[in-house]
Design an enzyme around this catalytic site. Structure first.
Site, mmCIF file in Angstrom:
data_model
loop_
_atom_site.group_PDB
_atom_site.id
_atom_site.type_symbol
_atom_site.label_atom_id
_atom_site.label_comp_id
_atom_site.label_asym_id
_atom_site.label_seq_id
_atom_site.Cartn_x
_atom_site.Cartn_y
_atom_site.Cartn_z
ATOM 1 C CD GLN A 202 -1.662 -2.257 1.954
ATOM 2 O OE1 GLN A 202 -0.492 -2.634 2.012
ATOM 3 N NE2 GLN A 202 -2.644 -2.925 2.531
ATOM 4 C CG ASP A 243 -7.390 -0.690 9.694
ATOM 5 O OD1 ASP A 243 -6.230 -0.235 9.578
ATOM 6 O OD2 ASP A 243 -8.100 -1.003 8.721
HETATM 7 O O1 MRU Z 1 -5.547 -3.797 4.688
HETATM 8 P P1 MRU Z 1 -5.849 -2.352 4.396
HETATM 9 O O2 MRU Z 1 -5.114 -1.808 3.225
HETATM 10 O O3 MRU Z 1 -7.327 -2.097 4.331
HETATM 11 O O4 MRU Z 1 -5.300 -1.612 5.659
HETATM 12 C C1 MRU Z 1 -5.361 -0.226 5.707
HETATM 13 C C2 MRU Z 1 -4.672 0.350 6.861
HETATM 14 O O5 MRU Z 1 -4.184 -0.321 7.744
HETATM 15 C C3 MRU Z 1 -4.701 1.813 6.949
HETATM 16 O O6 MRU Z 1 -3.511 2.289 7.479
HETATM 17 C C4 MRU Z 1 -5.891 2.172 7.852
HETATM 18 O O7 MRU Z 1 -7.079 1.603 7.377
HETATM 19 C C5 MRU Z 1 -6.097 3.581 7.934
HETATM 20 S S1 MRU Z 1 -6.829 4.156 6.475
HETATM 21 C C6 MRU Z 1 -7.179 5.767 6.674
#
Ligand code: MRU
Length: 357
Positions: A202, A243
């Site tokens: 990401q 999250d």
């Molecule tokens: O697995 P993901 O890509 O959904 O995880 C996303 C994250 O951990 C982000 O850092 C988190 O959701 C914050 S998004 C504003």
């Protein structure tokens, strides 16, 4: 409201992860970025659930907004008289897609409350209006928290972030990246180190792309390089998203966040979390109560469709970890920055969110 052609033209539109258009849910396919900018069109709630599960759309707030539109879509596509059963199935299906991001349940609970209060033929219209409200309010909350975050971080210019907490992960503005955006508007020296964020990348794919579009200097590092850069005095602050935030201030975020927080403490670097109050889960008293998603180990043993580990090798893929509150300098929300004593501070921000709503 983010409808019809919002993605085209304006910068925020270009980075908008989700749209309601022509009676369907449109998602910018985050599994293909940055090499291709493709749209996935969801005609059914099953399509939306699949898109969330397979990370076409990801990031806690963006998942919440998408689920809200998915729930509304279930009402739109329900046959006459079948809304109630369709909606109850849609709630369960969407909720089952990703267990850690609490914004999912927050948005679905809000949608279900509207459905239950609607005894009219216009339930689909009311649900669509509610989904658009969730979308718009989430965007505004991120703008507010970004302003507060930039104040909290003022003067710090070399910022490290992990995973992606930018426009793509949210309602189109960003949380951690929102703070950085605002900081960069106020100080042209601001630059970012983006952890690559194994295994889904990401950071390397999404954060680096967003920051390039926004014109903010970004340097990608592999996750294991952060300690070295901190030791060399090259990082002024760390800002990440979340999250799920427990009532005691413990924070679940992308796997690797906890290690960063411990490193930041060792090097006396402030570690901030930026998230809207919809990411706070008062029902979780501590981080140990937060469910941690375990994803398919093949996401570790394979890379871009190519097997990179020995055939048959065991692998684990916990997708999130919990950072204890004691490592956190502040949790930046749209209602203010929570600091220790955590329970009191967080409860104050949540009750403010309830009274504003
Ligand atoms: O697995 P993901 O890509 O959904 O995880 C996303 C994250 O951990 C982000 O850092 C988190 O959701 C914050 S998004 C504003």
């Amino acid at each position: 409201m983010f409808v019809e052609d919002e993605r085209a033209g304006a910068l925020d539109g270009a980075l908008q992860p989700v749209l309601w258009r022509n009676g369907r849910v449109e998602l910018l396919d985050q599994t293909r970025l940055p090499s291709a900018q493709e749209t996935v069109v969801c005609d059914t709630v099953q399509d939306v659930a699949h898109a969330i599960r397979s990370m076409v759309v990801r990031g806690a707030p963006a998942i919440g907004v998408t689920a809200a539109y998915g729930y509304a879509l279930a009402a739109v596509t329900a046959g006459p008289g079948s809304e109630a059963s369709e909606l109850s199935g849609a709630y369960d299906l969407l909720l089952s897609t990703r267990p850690t991001a609490v914004n999912l349940r927050w948005a679905l609970d809000r949608m279900r409350a509207v459905a239950e209060a609607s005894r009219y033929a216009d339930v689909a219209d009311r649900l669509l209006a509610e989904a658009a409200a969730i979308h718009g309010e989430s965007y505004e909350a991120d703008r507010r928290l970004s302003e507060l975050g930039a104040e909290a971080l003022g003067g710090r210019t070399r910022i490290l972030t992990h995973c992606n907490a930018g426009p793509l992960a949210t309602a189109g503005y960003g949380t951690a990246i929102g703070v950085i955006r605002r900081l960069a508007e106020l100080d042209s020296r601001v630059s970012v180190f983006a952890d690559e964020t194994r295994p889904f990348l990401q950071g390397a794919r999404l954060t680096a792309w967003e920051l390039s579009v926004l014109g903010i200097p970004v340097t990608i590092i592999t996750d294991g390089m952060a300690g070295h850069l901190m030791q060399q005095g090259e990082i002024d602050a760390v800002v990440v998203g979340a999250d799920r935030i427990a009532a005691n201030g413990d924070v679940a975020n992308k796997i690797g966040t906890y290690s960063l927080a411990v490193l930041a403490r060792e090097h006396d670097i402030p570690f901030y979390v930026a998230a809207p109050t919809s990411t706070i889960d008062p029902r979780c008293r501590a981080g140990s109560e937060i469910p941690i998603e375990e994803r398919d180990p093949s996401e570790i043993t394979m890379f871009a469709g190519v097997q990179v580990a020995p055939a048959g090798a065991q692998a684990r893929h916990p997708a999130f970890d919990v950072t204890p509150a004691r490592f956190i300098a502040g949790i930046i929300t749209e209602n203010g920055v929570a600091r220790r004593p955590w329970e009191e501070s967080i409860a104050g921000l949540v009750s403010e969110a309830v009274s504003v709503a």
